[in-house]
Write a protein that holds these residues in place. Structure first.
Motif, PDB file in Angstrom:
ATOM      1  N   SER A 152      -2.689   5.285   1.898  1.00 42.27           N
ATOM      2  CA  SER A 152      -1.939   4.372   1.046  1.00 42.27           C
ATOM      3  C   SER A 152      -2.831   3.214   0.602  1.00 42.27           C
ATOM      4  CB  SER A 152      -0.712   3.839   1.788  1.00 42.27           C
ATOM      5  OG  SER A 152       0.238   4.866   2.009  1.00 42.27           O
TER       6      SER A 152
ATOM      7  N   SER B 129       1.461   4.389  -2.954  1.00 39.26           N
ATOM      8  CA  SER B 129       1.201   5.816  -2.724  1.00 39.26           C
ATOM      9  C   SER B 129       2.452   6.671  -2.785  1.00 39.26           C
ATOM     10  CB  SER B 129       0.530   6.014  -1.366  1.00 39.26           C
ATOM     11  OG  SER B 129       1.449   5.775  -0.305  1.00 39.26           O
TER      12      SER B 129
ATOM     13  N   TRP C  66      -1.412   4.371   7.319  1.00 43.42           N
ATOM     14  CA  TRP C  66      -1.509   3.824   5.963  1.00 43.42           C
ATOM     15  C   TRP C  66      -2.926   3.827   5.380  1.00 43.42           C
ATOM     16  CZ3 TRP C  66      -4.225  -0.909   6.178  1.00 43.42           C
ATOM     17  CH2 TRP C  66      -4.248  -1.556   7.426  1.00 43.42           C
TER      18      TRP C  66
ATOM     19  N   PHE D 103       4.785   6.566  -0.478  1.00 39.18           N
ATOM     20  CA  PHE D 103       5.113   6.924   0.903  1.00 39.18           C
ATOM     21  C   PHE D 103       6.557   6.513   1.198  1.00 39.18           C
ATOM     22  CE2 PHE D 103       5.205   5.970   5.489  1.00 39.18           C
ATOM     23  CZ  PHE D 103       4.671   7.138   6.005  1.00 39.18           C
TER      24      PHE D 103
ATOM     25  N   TYR E 202       0.846  -1.200   0.000  1.00 38.02           N
ATOM     26  CA  TYR E 202       0.000   0.000   0.000  1.00 38.02           C
ATOM     27  C   TYR E 202       0.883   1.252   0.000  1.00 38.02           C
ATOM     28  CZ  TYR E 202      -3.600  -3.266   1.820  1.00 38.02           C
ATOM     29  OH  TYR E 202      -4.468  -4.310   2.017  1.00 38.02           O
ATOM     30  N   HIS E 203       1.881   1.258   0.888  1.00 39.76           N
ATOM     31  CA  HIS E 203       2.786   2.404   0.989  1.00 39.76           C
ATOM     32  C   HIS E 203       3.536   2.629  -0.329  1.00 39.76           C
ATOM     33  CE1 HIS E 203       2.183   3.769   4.967  1.00 39.76           C
ATOM     34  NE2 HIS E 203       2.862   2.845   5.630  1.00 39.76           N
TER      35      HIS E 203
ATOM     36  N   PHE F  61      -0.531   9.743  -0.307  1.00 38.42           N
ATOM     37  CA  PHE F  61      -0.342   9.094   0.994  1.00 38.42           C
ATOM     38  C   PHE F  61      -0.897   9.964   2.119  1.00 38.42           C
ATOM     39  CE2 PHE F  61       3.615  11.106  -0.437  1.00 38.42           C
ATOM     40  CZ  PHE F  61       3.809  12.065   0.543  1.00 38.42           C
TER      41      PHE F  61
END
Length: 251
Positions: free
Chosen positions: A133, A106, A130, A108, A102-103, A154
């Protein structure tokens, strides 16, 4: 057969087809085989008309369904979001690879040190929240390129403050992004008997992907991608399990 019977039969033929019998005097010269042939033609013609009418009605019904679908199709990103239900972060230095995906989606990259530790990217510290994200990853999986997403996706608030390809629906609808000051997720319904309490499927809600209730007043806006037709979309009662989001951590 009586003369009245043949008279009525001829009248039926004349009503449906081009007249083959010009007057009642023709009844005396019309044979039963002639009449049955004409009546058969009438029945076949009637059946054809009914078939055509049925096809036309079905076509109208299909068109109506297409118009309704075009007005509010199922959001293509929601099955992806639902499939992530239960994904959780891992406390301590270990990380859940899915949350790290997920990070990565995005962009991040905050890897700051906290409490004297070595700088690292994590999934369980407050600075590594998160929720946004997760939203970014879901939309990317649904086919939205980075340039169609919010700036700095993010950050939760950016889905409201800076999403050039987003549209504020002005009301909560199924699948829209519900954006709070520091949290974001997907609206999936409202509480039974209380349309102002909204159910939201989101990441990092008490450290997991789950559905939680939040009061409508907590939201800055409700957004969808600008290519999503939403004019007639509504929000139904959510009948699944949900936690009280007011007491949950989203950091």
């Amino acid at each position: 057969m009586s003369k009245d019977f043949w008279h009525n039969a001829v009248q039926t033929v004349q009503n449906w087809l081009s007249p083959t019998v010009s007057s009642l005097s023709d009844v005396s010269t019309t044979t039963p085989s002639d009449i049955s042939g004409n009546v058969g033609d009438v029945q076949e013609g009637s059946a054809t008309k009914e078939a055509n009418l049925t096809a036309e009605q079905q076509g109208s019904e299909q068109n109506a369904e297409q118009v309704e679908a075009a007005c509010c199709p199922p959001p293509r990103w929601m099955p992806i979001a639902w499939n992530e239900l239960g994904v959780s972060e891992i406390a301590g230095p270990e990380t859940n690879p899915r949350v790290m995906e997920y990070h990565e989606a995005s962009g991040f990259t905050w890897a700051r040190a906290q409490n004297g530790e070595t700088p690292r990217l994590d999934d369980s510290r407050s600075i590594d929240a998160w929720c946004s994200s997760f939203v970014t990853w879901v939309l990317k999986q649904a086919g939205y390129a980075k340039n169609k997403l919010a700036d700095d996706p993010f950050r939760a608030r950016m889905w409201h403050d800076s999403w050039p390809h987003g549209v504020n629906t002005g009301r909560p609808i199924y699948g829209c992004l519900g954006v709070q000051k520091s949290h974001v997720g997907f609206i999936v319904g409202h509480k039974e008997g209380d349309p102002n309490t909204l159910a939201m499927l989101g990441g990092n809600q008490s450290n997991t992907v789950k559905v939680s209730y939040y009061h409508k007043s907590k939201f800055k806006g409700f957004w969808v991608p600008d290519d999503y037709p939403h004019a007639c979309c509504e929000l139904n009662v959510y009948t699944g399990r949900a936690a009280n989001g007011d007491g949950e951590s989203t950091r």
